[in-house]
Each structure stands twice: as structure tokens, then as C-alpha cells.
Scaffold this motif. Structure first.
Motif, mmCIF file in Angstrom:
data_model
loop_
_atom_site.group_PDB
_atom_site.id
_atom_site.type_symbol
_atom_site.label_atom_id
_atom_site.label_comp_id
_atom_site.label_asym_id
_atom_site.label_seq_id
_atom_site.Cartn_x
_atom_site.Cartn_y
_atom_site.Cartn_z
ATOM 1 N N ARG A 274 0.994 -1.258 -0.152
ATOM 2 C CA ARG A 274 0.210 0.169 0.143
ATOM 3 C C ARG A 274 0.593 1.410 -0.166
ATOM 4 N N GLU A 275 1.514 1.012 0.933
ATOM 5 C CA GLU A 275 3.095 2.111 0.581
ATOM 6 C C GLU A 275 3.774 3.071 -0.988
ATOM 7 N N ASN A 276 3.503 2.016 -1.286
ATOM 8 C CA ASN A 276 4.044 1.748 -2.997
ATOM 9 C C ASN A 276 3.109 2.371 -3.913
ATOM 10 N N ALA A 277 2.023 2.091 -3.548
ATOM 11 C CA ALA A 277 0.237 2.926 -3.789
ATOM 12 C C ALA A 277 -0.038 3.913 -3.704
ATOM 13 N N GLU A 278 0.102 4.771 -2.104
ATOM 14 C CA GLU A 278 0.708 5.784 -1.987
ATOM 15 C C GLU A 278 1.404 6.962 -3.095
ATOM 16 N N ALA A 279 2.522 6.215 -2.905
ATOM 17 C CA ALA A 279 3.922 6.780 -3.436
ATOM 18 C C ALA A 279 3.515 6.624 -4.460
ATOM 19 N N LYS A 280 3.281 5.721 -5.664
ATOM 20 C CA LYS A 280 2.764 5.939 -6.926
ATOM 21 C C LYS A 280 1.859 7.437 -7.348
ATOM 22 N N GLU A 281 0.218 7.069 -6.194
ATOM 23 C CA GLU A 281 -0.833 7.913 -6.184
ATOM 24 C C GLU A 281 0.452 9.822 -6.501
ATOM 25 N N GLN A 282 1.359 9.610 -5.260
ATOM 26 C CA GLN A 282 2.362 11.100 -5.670
ATOM 27 C C GLN A 282 2.452 10.982 -7.169
ATOM 28 N N LEU A 283 3.102 10.622 -7.609
ATOM 29 C CA LEU A 283 3.900 10.601 -9.515
ATOM 30 C C LEU A 283 2.640 10.480 -9.544
ATOM 31 N N LEU A 284 1.638 9.743 -10.165
ATOM 32 C CA LEU A 284 0.743 10.269 -10.891
ATOM 33 C C LEU A 284 -0.121 11.576 -10.827
ATOM 34 N N ALA A 285 -0.070 11.562 -10.330
ATOM 35 C CA ALA A 285 -0.489 13.481 -10.068
ATOM 36 C C ALA A 285 0.430 14.626 -10.244
ATOM 37 N N GLU A 286 1.779 14.147 -10.398
ATOM 38 C CA GLU A 286 3.189 14.744 -10.282
ATOM 39 C C GLU A 286 3.070 14.888 -11.922
ATOM 40 N N GLU A 288 0.430 14.318 -13.870
ATOM 41 C CA GLU A 288 -0.410 14.796 -14.652
ATOM 42 C C GLU A 288 -1.005 15.766 -14.384
ATOM 43 N N LYS A 289 0.300 16.526 -13.607
ATOM 44 C CA LYS A 289 0.252 18.202 -14.267
ATOM 45 C C LYS A 289 1.092 18.929 -15.448
ATOM 46 N N ILE A 290 1.734 17.514 -15.774
ATOM 47 C CA ILE A 290 2.245 17.386 -17.240
ATOM 48 C C ILE A 290 1.694 18.391 -18.579
ATOM 49 N N LEU A 291 0.339 18.148 -17.668
ATOM 50 C CA LEU A 291 -1.032 18.074 -19.257
ATOM 51 C C LEU A 291 -1.057 19.584 -19.108
ATOM 52 N N ARG A 304 10.058 10.667 -18.266
ATOM 53 C CA ARG A 304 11.223 10.368 -17.774
ATOM 54 C C ARG A 304 11.881 10.126 -16.602
ATOM 55 N N GLY A 305 11.994 11.331 -15.915
ATOM 56 C CA GLY A 305 12.002 10.896 -14.672
ATOM 57 C C GLY A 305 11.485 10.905 -13.512
ATOM 58 N N ILE A 306 10.294 10.592 -14.163
ATOM 59 C CA ILE A 306 9.138 10.220 -13.060
ATOM 60 C C ILE A 306 8.987 8.474 -12.390
ATOM 61 N N LEU A 307 9.217 8.275 -14.628
ATOM 62 C CA LEU A 307 9.076 6.975 -14.711
ATOM 63 C C LEU A 307 10.796 5.767 -14.151
ATOM 64 N N LEU A 324 -3.411 3.298 -11.938
ATOM 65 C CA LEU A 324 -2.470 3.529 -11.603
ATOM 66 C C LEU A 324 -1.646 3.686 -13.589
ATOM 67 N N GLU A 325 -1.083 2.389 -13.256
ATOM 68 C CA GLU A 325 -0.577 2.335 -14.237
ATOM 69 C C GLU A 325 -1.299 2.781 -15.927
ATOM 70 N N GLY A 326 -2.524 2.521 -15.821
ATOM 71 C CA GLY A 326 -3.208 3.486 -17.038
ATOM 72 C C GLY A 326 -3.185 4.950 -17.067
ATOM 73 N N GLY A 327 -3.177 5.324 -16.270
ATOM 74 C CA GLY A 327 -2.773 6.845 -15.859
ATOM 75 C C GLY A 327 -1.199 7.794 -15.793
ATOM 76 N N LEU A 328 -0.748 6.872 -15.666
ATOM 77 C CA LEU A 328 0.456 7.418 -16.305
ATOM 78 C C LEU A 328 0.574 6.633 -17.766
ATOM 79 N N ARG A 329 -0.008 5.599 -18.276
ATOM 80 C CA ARG A 329 -0.349 5.082 -19.700
ATOM 81 C C ARG A 329 -0.371 6.629 -20.395
ATOM 82 N N ARG A 330 -2.248 7.322 -19.891
ATOM 83 C CA ARG A 330 -2.566 7.942 -20.557
ATOM 84 C C ARG A 330 -1.879 9.521 -20.637
ATOM 85 N N VAL A 331 -0.924 9.699 -19.673
ATOM 86 C CA VAL A 331 0.697 10.891 -19.494
ATOM 87 C C VAL A 331 1.074 10.520 -21.070
#
Length: 409
Positions: A274-286, A288-291, A304-307, A324-331
């Protein structure tokens, strides 16, 4: 008896006109005074003089075709020579003779202009043929090459005709170039089909290995084996779309079977993930700010740095993984599309092709406008209709070509 400088009326009422060749009877008058008779035949002369004047105006003031002008002169000269009229008929014949000389000069000018136009048309058609032969011999851009050859045929049809023998010889070369291009393209795609068959065979072997590993419980080594199979899959290239979709479905099914089984075994460990998921939630939010992407290169570097950090975090619980993976794929997909758009806008070869198309269409329109003007001046209704129809098509194509070119700005 009554007289005037150009004619007279005899005692018996016969009316004569005086010319350089002598007197000639033009009629008789029994109804009144000789002056009335002369006035009547003077009016006949004025009618002829008016016709001569109108013809002079047409010859000198318009682009009346020499053949039409000569026919009018001959007809009017015969009318003057046999006219039942009283007046200076010799002066009318002299004016018609002057017009004959002018028309002869005009005929030579028209002939020279026609020869010049044919020479120019020959240069155009020789250029068209030369370009078609270069395309047929060298190009490997099959789609754009085929489109350009079709454009060259349209340019050929729009150009002025030349002498029959040269026209036939050049058209034969143009046809041969199109045939040669079609044969080279056919050979290329036949080789491509053969290559795709080889790719299909390689991917069938990869799928067979993947399906053989689907029931493995050696989680670590098998996961590594699937990564290697994926690397080989990507390196193999692409088969036909139908084969690619079918084989990928089988490959993914085998891979999913293995990883789903592994996930079931690791379900007990999800709490620690779950901690990994929370960390990836934060990365996904970061991420999505690219868009929306305004700078594709900077966006790719940031992603690339986020990946890299994403991969370093490790696995997440199964129920969060797809989201999470789907959200990152969309970005990633948005960044990829921005990169493709940037590449299209900055592609000098595509821009050059677009500019060439615009230039060629503008030149073709200019030539057609010249043809239309000539056809209108000559009163050739069919040629006018043909030219107007061709112009409408070229102007429509030019508008589309100019929009395409503007996209590169």
C-alpha cells in the motif's frame, strides 16, 4: 443630266459610278430628280463605308483571329467591287488592302506566338517526364511518389499541346515511368510481405514459449523470462495487423495467466504494498501536471524522471495497479502525441513537399488562366468551359494545399 465627283445620272435615268477602272452602271432611276438618285446611291456607299470602318475597328482594336479577319475582308472586298453605290469605292478598296497587310502581319505574329507557346509547353512536358523518371528510378516514398505522379499527369493534361510526334514520344516515356514505379512498388511490398511472414513465424515461437511458461510457479525466473520474451517481441518488428492482434492476444493471455496466478499467491502481501501505491499516487499526480503538453521535449524529460522513480518504487497491490498504470499510460500517450505533432511541424521534408505542391498548383492555375483568357478571346465556348472546370478543381486543391502548408508554420 446630273453629276457629282463620283457618279452621274444619264438622260435615260441610268446611274453610273466613277472608279479608277472607269465608269460602271450601278442602277437606274425613273421616279424623280437625278439628285435624288445620287443621294440614294450615296447612302448605299455610306453603308459600305460603315462596314469597312467597323471591320477596321475590329481588326485594330481586338484580337480577331486572322482567318476570320481575312474571310471578312474578302467578303467585303467583293461587296465593294460589285457595289451598286456611288462614292469613292477605290478608297474603300485601298483601306481593305491596308487591312489585308495588317492581318498578314498579325497572322505571322500569331504563328510566332503559337510556336513560342508550343516550345514552352514542350519544356513543361519534358520537365514533367524527367521528374516522373526520377521518381520511377529513385524514390522509395511510395505514397508520396504515387501522389506526385498523379499530379504530374494532371499538369501534363493542363499544359498546351505540342506537335503530335513529340507529344506521343514524351507521353510514352511518362507512361513507362509510371509503369516502372508501379513495378518497383509491387516488388517492394512483395518483399515486405515476405519479411512480415518471417516476423509472424518468430512471434509464433515467442507465443509458444510464453504459453509454456503460463503455469510456472517459479515466480522470479519466469517473470524475468517473460520480460525477455517481451524484449524479443518488440525487437522482432511488426507482422500484418491481423496476425499481430491475434498473436498479441495469445501472448498477453499467457502472460496474464502467469502474473494473475502470482498475484493470487502474493495477495497476502498486498498490505505491505500500500505504501508503494501511495507513492505512485503522488507520482501520478505529478505526472498529470505535465498536461496539457506545451513543450514536448521538456515534458518527455520530466516524464522520464517520473518513470525512473516509478520503477524504483516497486510493485503495488493488484487492485490499484491497473488504475495507476493506466493513468501513467495516458500521460505518456499525450506526451507521445505531442512529440509526433512537433516532429510533423518541424519535418523539413514534409514542409518542402507541401511547399512544392503549393508552387506547382499556383503555376498550373496561372497557365489555366492564360488558356481561359485565350479561349474567351477566341470565342471557343467548349475550351472556356473546360478551362473553367479545370481552374475550379485546381483552386480547390490549392486551398487544401495551402492549409496543409500553414500547419508547418
Amino acid at each position: 443630266m446630273s453629276t457629282d465627283p463620283w457618279g452621274r445620272v444619264d438622260d435615260d435615268g441610268t446611274v453610273y459610278v466613277r472608279t479608277a477602272e472607269g465608269e460602271r452602271a450601278v442602277g437606274s432611276w425613273q421616279a424623280g430628280e437625278p439628285a435624288e438618285a445620287l443621294a440614294y446611291f450615296h447612302r448605299k456607299f455610306e453603308e459600305l463605308a460603315t462596314q469597312v470602318e467597323l471591320l477596321e475597328q475590329r481588326v485594330r482594336g481586338t484580337d480577331l483571329h486572322p482567318a476570320q479577319a481575312e474571310a471578312s475582308i474578302v467578303k467585303l472586298r467583293e461587296a465593294v467591287a460589285t457595289a451598286n453605290a456611288v462614292g469613292d469605292l477605290d478608297s474603300l478598296l485601298e483601306r481593305l488592302a491596308a487591312l489585308t497587310d495588317l492581318v498578314a502581319k498579325r497572322r505571322e505574329e500569331v504563328k510566332a506566338a503559337r510556336e513560342h507557346a508550343r516550345a514552352a509547353a514542350r519544356e513543361v512536358k519534358e520537365r514533367i517526364v524527367a521528374e516522373a523518371e526520377r521518381i520511377a528510378e529513385h524514390t522509395t516514398h511510395w505514397k508520396t511518389g504515387g501522389e506526385r505522379l498523379r499530379q504530374l499527369v494532371d499538369e501534363w493534361k493542363a499544359a498546351e499541346r505540342i506537335d503530335r510526334a513529340t507529344e506521343a514520344a514524351l507521353w510514352k516515356r511518362l507512361s513507362a515511368a509510371r509503369t516502372a514505379f508501379a513495378k518497383r512498388r509491387k516488388v517492394y511490398f512483395a518483399g515486405l510481405d515476405e519479411q512480415r511472414e518471417g516476423i509472424k513465424a518468430e512471434k509464433e515461437r515467442i507465443v509458444a514459449e510464453a504459453e509454456a511458461l503460463a503455469s510456472s510457479t517459479d515466480w522470479g525466473n519466469t517473470a524475468a523470462a517473460y520480460r525477455e520474451l517481451m524484449r524479443r517481441w518488440k525487437a522482432a518488428g511488426r507482422a500484418t495487423r491481423e496476425a499481430e492482434d491475434e498473436l498479441w492476444a495469445r501472448f498477453k493471455a499467457a502472460q496474464d495467466q502467469f502474473f494473475q496466478a502470482r498475484s493470487a499467491v502474493f495477495a497476502e502481501r498486498d498490505a505491505s504494498l500500500r505504501e508503494n501505491a501511495e507513492a505512485k499516487e503522488q507520482l501520478l499526480a505529478e505526472a498529470e501536471k505535465i498536461l496539457p503538453v506545451s513543450d514536448a521535449r521538456a515534458a518527455r524529460a520530466q516524464l522520464r524522471g517520473i518513470l525512473e522513480r516509478w520503477e524504483a518504487i516497486g510493485p503495488v497491490p493488484r487492485d490499484a495497479r491497473d488504475r495507476l498504470e493506466g493513468g501513467l499510460r495516458r500521460v505518456d500517450e499525450a506526451v507521445r502525441k505531442a512529440e509526433e505533432a512537433e516532429w510533423q511541424r518541424s519535418n523539413p521534408e514534409a514542409r518542402a513537399r507541401a511547399q512544392t505542391t503549393v508552387n506547382q498548383l499556383r503555376k498550373s492555375i496561372e497557365q489555366l488562366e492564360q488558356r481561359l483568357a485565350k479561349a474567351r478571346a477566341a470565342g471557343r465556348a467548349k475550351d472556356v468551359a473546360d478551362a473553367e472546370e479545370a481552374l475550379a478543381a485546381r483552386r480547390s486543391w490549392l486551398a487544401e494545399a495551402e492549409r496543409t502548408l500553414a500547419e508547418f508554420s
